[in-house]
Design an enzyme around this catalytic site. Structure first.
Site, PDB file in Angstrom:
ATOM      1  N   SER A 291      -2.401  -0.702  -5.759  1.00 50.56           N
ATOM      2  CA  SER A 291      -3.580   0.943  -5.675  1.00 50.56           C
ATOM      3  C   SER A 291      -4.640   0.585  -5.005  1.00 50.56           C
ATOM      4  O   SER A 291      -4.633  -0.110  -3.890  1.00 50.56           O
ATOM      5  CB  SER A 291      -4.172   0.995  -6.414  1.00 50.56           C
ATOM      6  OG  SER A 291      -4.666   2.520  -6.889  1.00 50.56           O
ATOM      7  N   ASP A 302      -7.291  -5.318   7.439  1.00 59.09           N
ATOM      8  CA  ASP A 302      -7.275  -4.518   8.749  1.00 59.09           C
ATOM      9  C   ASP A 302      -8.338  -5.260   9.925  1.00 59.09           C
ATOM     10  O   ASP A 302      -8.475  -4.645  11.396  1.00 59.09           O
ATOM     11  CB  ASP A 302      -6.863  -3.845   9.008  1.00 59.09           C
ATOM     12  CG  ASP A 302      -5.461  -3.097   8.258  1.00 59.09           C
ATOM     13  OD1 ASP A 302      -4.922  -4.306   8.514  1.00 59.09           O
ATOM     14  OD2 ASP A 302      -4.994  -2.143   7.445  1.00 59.09           O
ATOM     15  N   LYS A 316       1.370  -0.265  -3.872  1.00 63.20           N
ATOM     16  CA  LYS A 316       1.655   1.111  -4.276  1.00 63.20           C
ATOM     17  C   LYS A 316       0.580   1.658  -3.609  1.00 63.20           C
ATOM     18  O   LYS A 316      -0.668   1.635  -3.495  1.00 63.20           O
ATOM     19  CB  LYS A 316       0.561   1.522  -5.186  1.00 63.20           C
ATOM     20  CG  LYS A 316       0.484   2.743  -6.157  1.00 63.20           C
ATOM     21  CD  LYS A 316      -0.247   2.921  -7.772  1.00 63.20           C
ATOM     22  CE  LYS A 316      -0.018   3.705  -8.151  1.00 63.20           C
ATOM     23  NZ  LYS A 316      -1.246   4.763  -8.069  1.00 63.20           N
TER      24      LYS A 316
END
Length: 551
Positions: A291, A302, A316
């Site tokens: 999460s 990223d 998740k």
């Protein structure tokens, strides 16, 4: 003109179909609610025994929600303390982790700075009574409810303590507002690594990480920051955005959430000035990272702001929000999916599709897609966050597994603590020959059971040989030789697996004297993931190479 007319008619038909489907769905829902209401009324009036209405309704609610995902949950008013603890990191109580074993509830670990620790509760203490009422045979949920209460109120606890002469002890403990500190430890490792352990994401997480980061940056020897998110199950989304914002420029997009319809898309960007956008940053993740922990690690991967080390995260990618219900109930509902800067969704399990047996499966690799980071590195969706550098751990032996599972290390640490007033600091404590031999003597061979894999496989092979006609005098003799060679000896097995066992023993013993902080310090000493981090940071050009598109 004919094409235009046909297109218009198609739109009308499609619109009518959608409208009909919508009306049909609403009608089906209305019918189902009527059926349920009538059924329940009939049960109340006709069923032979008295029905616990609240229990029945809650069972029905839980069954309905179980068909969705494990994160959509209903909290009736009496069960909302745990929900508030998750979101705020605070609750009223004595501040102790508890465990259930052998049909009773025990103290597992008093929290640092808690009333339980100050009063003198220890790991292994068996709860006998709370405020005069016996709690023997109670599970952890019932005991927890009795221990919690308004800050400033008192609770009387009687426990039975193992390995001491006066084993029945009484404590009057004043409850307090317990704060769950998300950063139990930070410090300098291996002379150059500024290390921060983050265990959860609550309202205090961003502040505590920021404070730790600023403190570590004061040390001129710190050349890189390590943010440890291993076994961090997540928490509030805003905390993840704030923590990521400590390392990237203000206004950077960290995550966006998408619910039903385009109007339900929300973009989260950093809103504060960062602490440092240049210092090398390494984030540690594993299968327990989920999460919000995946938002931080995935977003900074990223953005090519951090090198990720460890093993693939949980996966998740679902966002929950809370909705108030009648009679002070709360519904924690999955209302969106989150997408990190590259555009990928990391959700690894498709709860909308079930296997024939009702179980859910992970998204297959064939259905995942490639995305690129800011520098052009390839990353994938649908399977959690894959670290840039994977660290392979040796498989734990069944012997060690049983030592931990059956609480042999836990119980030995309790006895050791009862017999020794002090131990060396976590940075230097070792499992000596004396301690290890005491542990071996502590294990009762008649009560210790572990899978003797070689013996089991050999017995199965012998059965197979008999069935297939290969068991004769010659092969029997060979099996007898192998049986003697592969016969397990507990003392020998303990010695063979001493390094692995010693790590668990040291962790348990250090926790008794130095709490969670000391336990973390001790565990980091032989951490092979930290070894990998050191190779990245100490090798010239290695960190930059890991973030390059063609590494």
């Amino acid at each position: 003109m004919r094409k235009l007319l046909f297109f218009a008619l198609a739109l009308i038909v499609a619109g009518a179909a959608v409208g009909a489907a919508t009306r049909s769905d609403k009608a089906a829902v209305s019918r189902s609610l009527d059926v349920f209401n009538s059924l329940f009324k009939q049960l109340q009036t006709s069923y032979v025994d008295t029905i616990d209405a609240e229990k029945c309704i809650n069972t029905a609610i839980d069954a309905m929600l179980s068909e969705l995902d494990p994160y959509t949950e209903y909290y009736p008013e009496k069960d909302q303390e745990s929900f508030r603890t998750i979101s705020t990191g605070e609750y009223g109580g004595i501040g102790s982790y508890i465990m259930y074993r052998n049909g009773n509830t025990y103290v597992s670990e008093p929290q640092t700075g808690s009333p339980a620790l100050a009063a003198g509760l220890r790991p292994g203490d068996l709860f006998i009574t709370i405020d005069g009422d016996t709690v023997l045979g109670w599970d952890t949920e019932k005991v927890s409810q009795r221990l919690r209460g308004q800050a400033g109120t008192k609770v009387n606890v009687r426990v039975k303590r193992p390995y001491v002469e006066d084993s029945i002890l009484d404590f009057e403990i004043t409850r307090a507002k317990i704060q769950v500190h998300p950063v139990p430890y930070y410090g300098v490792l291996r002379d150059t690594l500024g290390y921060i352990a983050l265990t959860t994401f609550n309202e205090k997480s961003a502040t505590e990480v920021r404070d730790a980061l600023l403190e570590l940056k004061k040390d001129p020897h710190v050349k890189a920051i390590v943010l440890d998110l291993r076994n961090n199950g997540g928490g509030i989304l805003e905390g993840a955005v704030k923590i990521a914002g400590l390392f990237v420029p203000k206004g950077t997009e960290i995550v966006r959430t998408r619910g039903k319809g385009l109007v339900n898309e929300k973009i989260y960007k950093t809103t504060a000035n960062p602490v440092d956008t240049e210092i090398p940053l390494v984030i540690l993740i594993n299968n327990g990272s989920a999460s919000a922990a995946e938002i931080v690690s995935g977003a900074l991967q990223d953005l090519d702001r951090a090198v990720l080390v460890g093993s693939t995260s949980f996966g998740k990618g679902l966002v929950q929000g809370s909705r108030m219900l009648p009679y002070n109930g709360i519904l924690k509902v999955t209302q969106a999916k989150y997408y990190i800067p590259s555009g990928r969704l990391i959700q690894a399990i498709d709860y909308s599709r079930r296997n024939p047996d009702g179980s859910v499966a992970r998204i297959p690799d064939s259905l995942t897609h490639e995305f690129t980071t800011a520098h052009g590195r390839i990353v994938r969706d649908g399977g959690g966050i894959t670290p840039d550098i994977k660290v392979e751990f040796p498989d734990a032996t069944r012997l060690t597994y049983n030592i931990v599972r059956d609480n042999w290390a836990f119980d030995f640490a309790n006895r050791y603590y009862a017999q020794h007033d002090t131990i060396p600091a976590p940075e230097t404590f070792e499992i000596t020959d004396t301690i290890f031999n005491e542990f071996k003597a502590f294990i009762d061979p008649d009560k210790f059971h572990y899978d003797r894999v070689c013996e089991t496989m050999l017995a199965d092979l012998e059965k197979t040989a008999k069935v297939e006609g290969y068991l004769n005098d010659s092969t029997r003799a060979e099996f007898d030789v192998l049986r003697k060679l592969l016969k397990h000896d507990l003392d020998k097995d303990l010695n063979t697996n001493r390094p692995e066992i010693s790590d668990f023993l040291a962790s348990e013993i250090v926790q008794r004297y130095y709490n969670q902080r000391g336990q973390i310090i001790q565990s980091l000493r032989n951490d092979i993931v930290i070894d990998s981090v050191m190779k990245i940071v100490s090798t010239p050009g290695r960190y930059a190479k890991e973030l390059a598109p063609n590494k």
